[in-house]
Design a protein around this motif. Structure first.
Motif, PDB file in Angstrom:
ATOM      1  N   LEU A  72     -31.659 -48.151 -47.549  1.00 55.08           N
ATOM      2  CA  LEU A  72     -31.688 -49.364 -46.730  1.00 55.08           C
ATOM      3  C   LEU A  72     -31.635 -50.619 -47.589  1.00 55.08           C
ATOM      4  CD1 LEU A  72     -34.566 -48.247 -44.335  1.00 55.08           C
ATOM      5  CD2 LEU A  72     -32.087 -48.095 -43.932  1.00 55.08           C
ATOM      6  N   GLY A  73     -30.936 -51.617 -47.084  1.00 58.50           N
ATOM      7  CA  GLY A  73     -30.962 -52.923 -47.695  1.00 58.50           C
ATOM      8  C   GLY A  73     -32.266 -53.618 -47.330  1.00 58.50           C
ATOM      9  N   VAL A  74     -32.803 -54.366 -48.277  1.00 57.41           N
ATOM     10  CA  VAL A  74     -34.040 -55.124 -48.050  1.00 57.41           C
ATOM     11  C   VAL A  74     -33.660 -56.594 -47.999  1.00 57.41           C
ATOM     12  CG1 VAL A  74     -36.329 -55.701 -48.946  1.00 57.41           C
ATOM     13  CG2 VAL A  74     -35.406 -53.388 -49.288  1.00 57.41           C
ATOM     14  N   GLU A  75     -33.930 -57.225 -46.863  1.00 56.90           N
ATOM     15  CA  GLU A  75     -33.609 -58.644 -46.737  1.00 56.90           C
ATOM     16  C   GLU A  75     -34.847 -59.437 -46.360  1.00 56.90           C
ATOM     17  OE1 GLU A  75     -30.449 -58.898 -43.822  1.00 56.90           O
ATOM     18  OE2 GLU A  75     -31.878 -59.050 -42.180  1.00 56.90           O
ATOM     19  N   LEU A  76     -34.856 -60.683 -46.786  1.00 53.18           N
ATOM     20  CA  LEU A  76     -35.944 -61.589 -46.419  1.00 53.18           C
ATOM     21  C   LEU A  76     -35.811 -61.937 -44.946  1.00 53.18           C
ATOM     22  CD1 LEU A  76     -35.925 -64.059 -49.455  1.00 53.18           C
ATOM     23  CD2 LEU A  76     -37.509 -62.161 -49.030  1.00 53.18           C
ATOM     24  N   ALA A  77     -36.889 -61.772 -44.204  1.00 51.23           N
ATOM     25  CA  ALA A  77     -36.853 -62.092 -42.773  1.00 51.23           C
ATOM     26  C   ALA A  77     -36.603 -63.583 -42.556  1.00 51.23           C
ATOM     27  CB  ALA A  77     -38.165 -61.665 -42.113  1.00 51.23           C
ATOM     28  N   SER A  78     -37.092 -64.405 -43.483  1.00 50.99           N
ATOM     29  CA  SER A  78     -36.980 -65.856 -43.316  1.00 50.99           C
ATOM     30  C   SER A  78     -35.558 -66.381 -43.493  1.00 50.99           C
ATOM     31  CB  SER A  78     -37.907 -66.569 -44.303  1.00 50.99           C
ATOM     32  OG  SER A  78     -37.548 -66.242 -45.640  1.00 50.99           O
ATOM     33  N   SER A  79     -34.764 -65.746 -44.368  1.00 50.20           N
ATOM     34  CA  SER A  79     -33.434 -66.280 -44.666  1.00 50.20           C
ATOM     35  C   SER A  79     -32.298 -65.288 -44.455  1.00 50.20           C
ATOM     36  CB  SER A  79     -33.399 -66.759 -46.121  1.00 50.20           C
ATOM     37  OG  SER A  79     -33.501 -65.640 -47.000  1.00 50.20           O
ATOM     38  N   GLY A  80     -32.614 -64.003 -44.369  1.00 48.39           N
ATOM     39  CA  GLY A  80     -31.571 -62.993 -44.267  1.00 48.39           C
ATOM     40  C   GLY A  80     -30.954 -62.622 -45.598  1.00 48.39           C
ATOM     41  N   ALA A  81     -31.473 -63.173 -46.709  1.00 42.33           N
ATOM     42  CA  ALA A  81     -30.926 -62.861 -48.033  1.00 42.33           C
ATOM     43  C   ALA A  81     -31.223 -61.411 -48.395  1.00 42.33           C
ATOM     44  CB  ALA A  81     -31.528 -63.795 -49.081  1.00 42.33           C
ATOM     45  N   LEU A  82     -30.196 -60.675 -48.829  1.00 43.64           N
ATOM     46  CA  LEU A  82     -30.364 -59.307 -49.295  1.00 43.64           C
ATOM     47  C   LEU A  82     -30.904 -59.361 -50.718  1.00 43.64           C
ATOM     48  CD1 LEU A  82     -29.778 -56.283 -48.488  1.00 43.64           C
ATOM     49  CD2 LEU A  82     -27.754 -56.513 -49.931  1.00 43.64           C
ATOM     50  N   ILE A  83     -32.091 -58.771 -50.938  1.00 43.37           N
ATOM     51  CA  ILE A  83     -32.754 -58.892 -52.244  1.00 43.37           C
ATOM     52  C   ILE A  83     -32.884 -57.561 -52.978  1.00 43.37           C
ATOM     53  CG2 ILE A  83     -33.997 -60.948 -51.494  1.00 43.37           C
ATOM     54  CD1 ILE A  83     -36.536 -59.146 -51.281  1.00 43.37           C
ATOM     55  N   GLY A  84     -32.470 -56.473 -52.351  1.00 41.67           N
ATOM     56  CA  GLY A  84     -32.571 -55.179 -53.013  1.00 41.67           C
ATOM     57  C   GLY A  84     -32.351 -54.045 -52.039  1.00 41.67           C
ATOM     58  N   GLU A  85     -32.741 -52.856 -52.484  1.00 36.77           N
ATOM     59  CA  GLU A  85     -32.559 -51.660 -51.669  1.00 36.77           C
ATOM     60  C   GLU A  85     -33.674 -50.664 -51.953  1.00 36.77           C
ATOM     61  OE1 GLU A  85     -29.139 -49.265 -53.907  1.00 36.77           O
ATOM     62  OE2 GLU A  85     -28.751 -51.434 -53.807  1.00 36.77           O
ATOM     63  N   VAL A  86     -33.960 -49.843 -50.971  1.00 36.39           N
ATOM     64  CA  VAL A  86     -34.958 -48.783 -51.102  1.00 36.39           C
ATOM     65  C   VAL A  86     -34.357 -47.489 -50.571  1.00 36.39           C
ATOM     66  CG1 VAL A  86     -37.017 -50.256 -51.032  1.00 36.39           C
ATOM     67  CG2 VAL A  86     -36.009 -49.450 -48.886  1.00 36.39           C
ATOM     68  N   SER A  87     -34.889 -46.364 -51.068  1.00 35.80           N
ATOM     69  CA  SER A  87     -34.359 -45.080 -50.632  1.00 35.80           C
ATOM     70  C   SER A  87     -35.481 -44.076 -50.405  1.00 35.80           C
ATOM     71  CB  SER A  87     -33.374 -44.521 -51.664  1.00 35.80           C
ATOM     72  OG  SER A  87     -34.017 -44.317 -52.912  1.00 35.80           O
ATOM     73  N   LEU A  88     -35.246 -43.191 -49.467  1.00 39.75           N
ATOM     74  CA  LEU A  88     -36.129 -42.068 -49.185  1.00 39.75           C
ATOM     75  C   LEU A  88     -35.243 -40.832 -49.135  1.00 39.75           C
ATOM     76  CD1 LEU A  88     -38.921 -40.890 -48.315  1.00 39.75           C
ATOM     77  CD2 LEU A  88     -38.249 -41.395 -45.955  1.00 39.75           C
TER      78      LEU A  88
END
Length: 193
Positions: A72-88
């Motif tokens: 999954l992409g990780v984005e800031l809720a406040s701006s929508g900026a994609l800041i990284g990714e996490v995996s399971l």
């Protein structure tokens, strides 16, 4: 048991969501960097390689069988900026074992975002994913990563020395893990406080 999460996963400051084609430039911004690739299996990625990686990640949104990944992409809720990714990753179906991982843009490190996103993935794995144990691993030189594992309440289970060749040299790796009952106890304490 298969896992088909409802997206996005919301935390206090973040949205964890499936990747889209529009994420290529944001992923390229951090995956092209030497300091990001230092502890990853691949080197810095070209824009074309990022486009291929994002295309692959678009379909990695459910766990149906052993070896499947949710990325999954990780984005800031406040701006929508994609800041990284996490995996399971579903490592072993019968033993209910998973593995988590993360890659973050260095510009957003030091703000607790990785901890917040990784906790959301632990919640997913141990909650609806019904996992018994979730592990994570990193190069021993990746201090930020193993400190994150400490913050998540994971326990260091192994220190492998010179166990594999990594980028033409012997590597050393830490393996951390947390059990469902340990995660559950931590959640009870945090919810009580």
């Amino acid at each position: 048991m298969a896992l088909y999460p409802n997206y996005p996963l919301q935390t206090e400051r973040l949205r964890l969501r499936p990747f889209t084609r529009g994420d290529v430039d944001a992923v390229f911004a951090y995956r092209r960097r030497e300091d990001v690739a230092l502890y990853l299996f691949d080197g810095p990625l070209s824009r074309e390689e990022c486009a291929l990686a994002v295309q692959q990640r678009i379909g990695q949104i459910a766990l149906e069988g052993e070896g499947d990944k949710v990325v999954l992409g990780v984005e800031l809720a406040s701006s929508g900026a994609l800041i990284g990714e996490v995996s399971l990753i579903w490592r072993n179906v019968d033993a209910r074992q998973g593995e988590i991982g993360w890659i973050f843009d260095p510009a957003y490190q030091g703000h607790g975002y990785a901890t917040e996103a990784a906790n959301a993935l632990l919640d997913l794995g141990f909650g609806p994913g019904d996992m018994h144990r979730i592990a994570a691993r990193c190069d021993v030189r990746n201090i930020a990563s193993w400190r994150l594992m400490d913050r998540l309440g994971m326990r260091r289970e192994a220190h492998f020395r010179e166990h594999a060749l990594f980028k033409n040299q012997w590597d050393e790796e830490f393996v951390y893990a947390i059990l469902w009952q340990e995660w559950h106890s931590r959640r009870e304490v945090s919810n009580a406080g």
